[in-house]
Motif scaffolding. Structure first.
Motif, mmCIF file in Angstrom:
data_model
loop_
_atom_site.group_PDB
_atom_site.id
_atom_site.type_symbol
_atom_site.label_atom_id
_atom_site.label_comp_id
_atom_site.label_asym_id
_atom_site.label_seq_id
_atom_site.Cartn_x
_atom_site.Cartn_y
_atom_site.Cartn_z
ATOM 1 N N GLY A 140 -2.846 14.052 -5.717
ATOM 2 C CA GLY A 140 -2.752 14.598 -4.449
ATOM 3 C C GLY A 140 -1.567 15.561 -3.709
ATOM 4 N N GLY A 141 -0.243 14.976 -4.431
ATOM 5 C CA GLY A 141 1.082 15.516 -3.500
ATOM 6 C C GLY A 141 1.027 14.503 -2.540
ATOM 7 N N PRO A 142 2.378 14.987 -1.484
ATOM 8 C CA PRO A 142 2.936 14.343 -0.785
ATOM 9 C C PRO A 142 1.475 12.803 -0.166
ATOM 10 C CG PRO A 142 3.897 15.768 -0.436
ATOM 11 C CD PRO A 142 2.263 16.288 -1.450
ATOM 12 N N PHE A 143 2.674 11.966 0.123
ATOM 13 C CA PHE A 143 1.232 11.188 1.195
ATOM 14 C C PHE A 143 1.720 10.104 2.215
ATOM 15 C CE2 PHE A 143 0.913 8.518 -2.583
ATOM 16 C CZ PHE A 143 0.355 7.105 -2.370
ATOM 17 N N THR A 144 2.100 9.443 3.023
ATOM 18 C CA THR A 144 2.433 8.117 3.175
ATOM 19 C C THR A 144 1.561 6.820 3.675
ATOM 20 O OG1 THR A 144 4.241 9.526 4.982
ATOM 21 C CG2 THR A 144 3.594 7.178 5.443
ATOM 22 N N ALA A 145 0.854 5.316 3.342
ATOM 23 C CA ALA A 145 0.157 4.971 3.886
ATOM 24 C C ALA A 145 1.057 4.012 4.374
ATOM 25 C CB ALA A 145 -0.120 5.110 2.165
ATOM 26 N N PRO A 146 0.947 3.750 5.695
ATOM 27 C CA PRO A 146 1.429 2.148 6.147
ATOM 28 C C PRO A 146 0.817 1.062 6.334
ATOM 29 C CG PRO A 146 1.403 4.314 7.623
ATOM 30 C CD PRO A 146 0.642 4.388 6.238
ATOM 31 N N ILE A 147 1.240 -0.201 6.110
ATOM 32 C CA ILE A 147 -0.088 -0.929 5.692
ATOM 33 C C ILE A 147 1.199 -2.252 6.619
ATOM 34 C CG2 ILE A 147 -1.144 -3.262 4.653
ATOM 35 C CD1 ILE A 147 -0.219 -1.026 1.570
ATOM 36 N N GLY A 148 0.357 -1.615 8.160
ATOM 37 C CA GLY A 148 1.188 -2.298 9.001
ATOM 38 C C GLY A 148 1.724 -4.290 9.209
ATOM 39 N N PRO A 149 0.107 -5.023 8.546
ATOM 40 C CA PRO A 149 0.191 -5.844 8.883
ATOM 41 C C PRO A 149 1.104 -6.555 7.671
ATOM 42 C CG PRO A 149 -1.998 -5.269 9.014
ATOM 43 C CD PRO A 149 -0.754 -3.907 9.090
ATOM 44 N N VAL A 150 1.563 -5.933 6.543
ATOM 45 C CA VAL A 150 2.071 -5.932 5.475
ATOM 46 C C VAL A 150 3.856 -6.491 5.902
ATOM 47 C CG1 VAL A 150 2.419 -7.005 3.035
ATOM 48 C CG2 VAL A 150 0.542 -6.690 3.604
ATOM 49 N N GLY A 151 4.117 -4.773 7.171
ATOM 50 C CA GLY A 151 5.558 -4.615 7.404
ATOM 51 C C GLY A 151 5.913 -3.541 5.676
ATOM 52 N N TRP A 152 4.867 -3.005 5.196
ATOM 53 C CA TRP A 152 5.045 -2.290 4.385
ATOM 54 C C TRP A 152 4.592 -0.567 4.883
ATOM 55 C CZ3 TRP A 152 2.103 -4.439 -0.765
ATOM 56 C CH2 TRP A 152 2.936 -5.605 -1.108
ATOM 57 N N VAL A 153 5.189 0.268 3.945
ATOM 58 C CA VAL A 153 4.997 1.507 3.832
ATOM 59 C C VAL A 153 5.119 2.399 2.753
ATOM 60 C CG1 VAL A 153 5.377 4.130 4.751
ATOM 61 C CG2 VAL A 153 5.943 2.115 6.228
ATOM 62 N N LEU A 154 3.697 3.098 1.648
ATOM 63 C CA LEU A 154 4.271 3.735 0.618
ATOM 64 C C LEU A 154 4.041 4.348 0.803
ATOM 65 C CD1 LEU A 154 0.922 1.638 -0.520
ATOM 66 C CD2 LEU A 154 3.427 1.463 -1.051
ATOM 67 N N ARG A 155 4.870 5.666 0.219
ATOM 68 C CA ARG A 155 5.224 6.886 0.386
ATOM 69 C C ARG A 155 4.752 7.882 -1.394
ATOM 70 N NH1 ARG A 155 9.551 8.618 0.802
ATOM 71 N NH2 ARG A 155 10.453 7.483 0.556
ATOM 72 N N GLY A 156 3.987 9.132 -1.152
ATOM 73 C CA GLY A 156 4.005 9.356 -2.578
ATOM 74 C C GLY A 156 4.527 10.496 -2.324
ATOM 75 N N ALA A 157 5.370 11.743 -3.507
ATOM 76 C CA ALA A 157 5.734 12.749 -3.115
ATOM 77 C C ALA A 157 5.587 13.755 -4.419
ATOM 78 C CB ALA A 157 7.406 12.750 -3.376
ATOM 79 N N PRO A 158 4.945 15.262 -4.728
ATOM 80 C CA PRO A 158 4.848 15.932 -5.343
ATOM 81 C C PRO A 158 5.495 15.627 -7.298
ATOM 82 C CG PRO A 158 5.660 17.283 -3.933
ATOM 83 C CD PRO A 158 6.461 15.685 -3.724
ATOM 84 N N ASP A 159 6.276 14.426 -7.600
ATOM 85 C CA ASP A 159 6.619 13.873 -8.463
ATOM 86 C C ASP A 159 6.051 13.042 -8.573
ATOM 87 O OD1 ASP A 159 7.674 11.877 -6.981
ATOM 88 O OD2 ASP A 159 9.836 12.244 -7.536
ATOM 89 N N GLY A 160 5.074 12.488 -7.945
ATOM 90 C CA GLY A 160 4.172 11.389 -8.256
ATOM 91 C C GLY A 160 4.202 9.885 -9.005
ATOM 92 N N ILE A 161 6.042 9.991 -8.345
ATOM 93 C CA ILE A 161 6.465 8.837 -8.175
ATOM 94 C C ILE A 161 5.520 8.393 -6.632
ATOM 95 C CG2 ILE A 161 7.479 7.169 -7.735
ATOM 96 C CD1 ILE A 161 9.320 8.962 -9.740
ATOM 97 N N VAL A 162 5.421 5.831 -6.315
ATOM 98 C CA VAL A 162 4.582 6.276 -4.993
ATOM 99 C C VAL A 162 6.598 5.469 -4.894
ATOM 100 C CG1 VAL A 162 3.546 4.708 -4.113
ATOM 101 C CG2 VAL A 162 2.576 6.416 -5.721
ATOM 102 N N ARG A 163 7.058 5.178 -4.069
ATOM 103 C CA ARG A 163 7.671 4.360 -2.942
ATOM 104 C C ARG A 163 7.587 3.786 -2.447
ATOM 105 N NH1 ARG A 163 8.129 9.353 -4.564
ATOM 106 N NH2 ARG A 163 10.117 10.148 -5.850
ATOM 107 N N MET A 164 7.689 2.424 -2.396
ATOM 108 C CA MET A 164 7.527 1.455 -0.794
ATOM 109 C C MET A 164 8.721 1.352 -0.276
ATOM 110 S SD MET A 164 6.413 -2.685 -1.247
ATOM 111 C CE MET A 164 4.915 -3.148 -1.857
ATOM 112 N N ALA A 165 8.515 1.151 0.769
ATOM 113 C CA ALA A 165 9.479 0.380 2.020
ATOM 114 C C ALA A 165 9.332 -0.939 2.306
ATOM 115 C CB ALA A 165 9.501 1.592 3.464
ATOM 116 N N ASN A 166 9.965 -2.056 1.772
ATOM 117 C CA ASN A 166 9.782 -3.805 2.128
ATOM 118 C C ASN A 166 10.445 -3.733 3.081
ATOM 119 O OD1 ASN A 166 8.874 -5.844 1.087
ATOM 120 N ND2 ASN A 166 10.608 -6.207 0.082
ATOM 121 N N HIS A 167 9.459 -3.905 3.624
ATOM 122 C CA HIS A 167 10.094 -4.912 5.380
ATOM 123 C C HIS A 167 9.091 -6.299 5.576
ATOM 124 C CE1 HIS A 167 13.387 -2.184 6.602
ATOM 125 N NE2 HIS A 167 12.502 -1.185 6.159
ATOM 126 N N GLY A 168 8.107 -6.498 4.644
ATOM 127 C CA GLY A 168 7.686 -7.906 4.995
ATOM 128 C C GLY A 168 7.551 -8.393 4.311
#
Length: 672
Positions: free
Chosen positions: A380-408
């Motif tokens: 469905g295009g861009p999204f942002t999905a925070p997973i606070g208890p883990v320390g992650w934020v998942l992000r989607g973009a129009p190219d379909g790749i999912v990226r994770m910021a790992n702070h947990g």
């Protein structure tokens, strides 16, 4: 390479508009993968000898593992077959019945090694406990067809073998559930369970719950796919086998399973690629197990059509990349790649992938097989999905790749080796994605990709090690770590990092607190390919691009000129920006490259801000990358204004609350 068996079956674009896959493709892949195990079978079936490496435990353990884990694949195929008399299904049933009896027969020619408790020094093999769990889980799934077809003496023989492993004490992580699986199955078939302690083990695992459906894998903060292929499926089976689904504990787990599917659904790219993070990734499709468990229980956050769309996308991606095409499943990701695997992985290990076929245990008339595929989050295009208890934020973009910021997740308390730092490339990075993998071997020794390091006089970089604190607030995530080298903290030093993302780009902002200046280095994503990559560097950044158009770039936005203006290196490229290239150091391909920046901190506090880009089909456009975000820095306060109109503002000094005491060391001087 053999033709992908699934492509020999007609696709159904009406029922499955995203993948074209239906139950027939799943059954075909299952039968093909199982046939590869049987092709290498021993006379009695219990000790197949597949191609691949043998661990220090020896070939009997590997053969046992190949049977126990491939049984996870055979069990749902047997249980859910519309025609139990189908000769292919009958072949699976007869083989695993025979192999189980040969492996559990005391004194038999193909007897499996009996496991010992996990106490040091070890006096035998512990992995038998794992396979007892897999056998018990599979017997539960196929109980009405396999277990019920055994004679009473045969049942007693297998029950005795399971009971032995149910008594074993195990490591303080997901292993707690392995004896519980053995005991749970024994309970479900009214066998003797006196003196066993699975209730204690299950309670221990439940105490490690973090939130949003996620558990840490033991007391340390190690979070990964073990949630999907061990913790959730085994808890799901435990409550079913012990008839405790409707207890408060059983209902609580279903609620947690619901929340887990909601977040894990964001970890799959639109082309079916899985986020590449955590250990034991050679289990591949095992990551789908929790989706099937939730769907079967009616507790999923997803529709049946979404569940099948995610699962079929993942399986079709792996098969299209050649997994299982040339013979038994290999140790690796798409192709064979042992450097990404752990020492405990042998030739039978990859078949834990079979638990990801659990949906085949449901009948062909179940909604998960008959409903039309629904879109998954990355469709469905861009999204942002925070997973606070883990320390992650998942992000989607129009190219379909999912990226994770790992702070947990860090997994940093397990020693890798006597003289190495207590971390792992699959946990220690600030970022992961569905289309990149962290560098291994020499690339891990240098630890450049998705990492920020302080360099000693010899140019060796610090490790991130255990996170001291983590915080997620909306789309922002951050953490504090004390850099270390050879298990010793750099004295008086701490690094706070905050990640903010927008589309295919993200900013990593660092506050380096130190009592002396250091050389510093930051790397972008590692891009890999079958051929050498195109690379380049310019005054304030660098880039690398594969033949398929996957591009990673890095740009210095603030703080990289602390040591003065850049000068040209001997090769004519700016010495502040460069690309590090490797061979055979990445699971995604034999050639890999990481763009990086090098600079210098000041004494006291230094604010460093870096732009990272990862995108499909991107063009080399340094000015366009610079124009994506405008940065304002005032002391430790940072404001980001993205070209999209989004904005973020935070204070690096206060975003992540922590005790503020850098450089503490534990016994023997190791960082903590």
């Amino acid at each position: 390479m053999r033709e992908d068996i699934s492509t020999m079956i007609a696709m159904d674009p009406v029922l499955s508009p995203f993948t074209g896959w239906g139950r027939a493709q799943w059954e075909a892949v299952a039968d093909d993968w199982l046939s590869q195990v049987r092709r290498h079978a021993s006379p009695e079936g219990a000790l197949p000898r597949l191609p691949g490496r043998i661990t220090g435990d020896g070939p009997r353990r590997e053969g046992m593992e190949a049977v126990g884990r491939s049984f996870l694949l055979a069990a749902p195929r047997i249980a859910g077959a519309e025609d139990p008399g189908d000769p292919v299904v009958q072949g699976h049933l007869e083989y695993y019945s025979r192999a189980l009896l040969a492996g559990t027969r005391p004194g038999g020619a193909e007897e499996w090694p009996r496991g010992v408790s996990c106490r040091l020094p070890l006096t035998g093999i512990t992995n038998s406990i794992v396979e007892a769990a897999n056998v018990a889980f599979s017997l539960h799934v196929s109980r009405d067809r396999l277990w019920s077809g055994l004679t009473r003496p045969e049942q007693l023989q297998i029950a005795d073998w399971l009971r032995h492993h149910a008594r074993c004490e195990v490591w303080q992580n997901n292993w707690q559930l392995f004896p519980a699986m053995a005991e749970g199955f024994l309970r479900s078939v009214d066998e003797d369970v006196r003196g066993l302690h699975a209730v204690r083990n299950v309670s221990r695992v439940e105490s490690w719950y973090l939130g949003d459906g996620w558990y840490t894998d033991g007391p340390e903060h190690a979070v990964d796919y073990y949630n999907a292929w061990a913790i959730h499926p085994y808890l799901w089976a435990w409550y079913r086998m012990t008839d405790a689904v409707h207890t408060p504990e059983g209902q609580r787990h279903l609620e947690r399973l619901h929340d887990f599917t909601a977040s894990q659904a964001h970890m799959v790219a639109s082309d079916g690629a899985l986020l590449h993070q955590g250990r034991s990734l050679t289990y591949r499709t095992a990551a789908l197990a929790a989706f099937w468990c939730a769907d079967a229980s009616g507790s999923s956050a997803l529709t049946p059509g979404q569940t099948r769309r995610i699962a079929s996308g993942v399986l079709s991606r792996f098969t299209a990349q050649g997994v299982g095409a040339d013979g038994p499943l290999s140790l690796g990701w798409y192709g064979a790649f042992e450097p990404m695997c752990q020492d405990y992985s042998g030739f039978g290990s990859p078949y834990l992938a079979g638990i990801g076929f659990l949906g085949l245990a449901q009948p062909a008339t179940a909604p998960v097989w008959t409903d039309v595929e629904d879109a998954q989050p990355s469709d469905g295009g861009p999204f942002t999905a925070p997973i606070g208890p883990v320390g992650w934020v998942l992000r989607g973009a129009p190219d379909g790749i999912v990226r994770m910021a790992n702070h947990g997740s860090d997994h940093a308390t397990l020693p890798v080796g006597e003289d190495e730092d207590r971390d792992d490339p699959h946990y220690a990075k600030f970022a992961y994605s569905t289309h990149t993998a962290p560098g291994t071997g020499p690339a891990w020794d240098e630890a450049i990709d998705s990492h920020f390091a302080l360099l000693d006089d010899a140019g060796a970089g610090s490790r991130r090690s255990t996170l001291r604190a983590t915080h997620v607030e909306g789309d922002l995530s951050g953490s504090v770590h004390v850099p270390q080298r050879h298990r010793r903290a750099l004295p008086g030093t701490a690094v706070t990092t905050v990640t903010a993302g927008d589309g295919t780009a993200e900013v990593r902002a660092h506050l380096v607190q130190t009592d002396r200046p250091w050389a510093m280095r930051e790397g972008g994503w590692a891009v890999a390919d079958d051929h050498e990559l195109a690379t380049g560097a310019f005054a304030d950044g660098a880039w690398a691009r594969g033949r398929d158009g996957l591009l990673a770039a890095i740009l210095g936005l603030h703080g990289w000129d602390a040591s003065g203006p850049a000068t040209d290196g001997a090769d004519g490229s700016p010495d502040r920006a460069r690309v590090f290239a490797y061979r055979d150091a990445n699971a995604m391909g034999p050639h890999s490259a990481t763009p990086a920046l090098v600079g210098r901190t000041r004494t006291g506090g230094t604010v460093v801000i870096t732009l990272h880009v990862l995108e499909h089909g991107g063009v080399v456009d340094p000015q366009g990358w610079r124009d994506r975000v405008r940065v304002e820095v005032s002391g430790t306060r940072v404001r980001l204004d993205w070209a999209s109109g989004a904005a973020a503002e935070f204070d690096l000094a206060t975003f992540v609350p922590w005790d503020g005491h850098p450089g503490l060391t534990g016994p023997r001087g190791e960082a903590r």
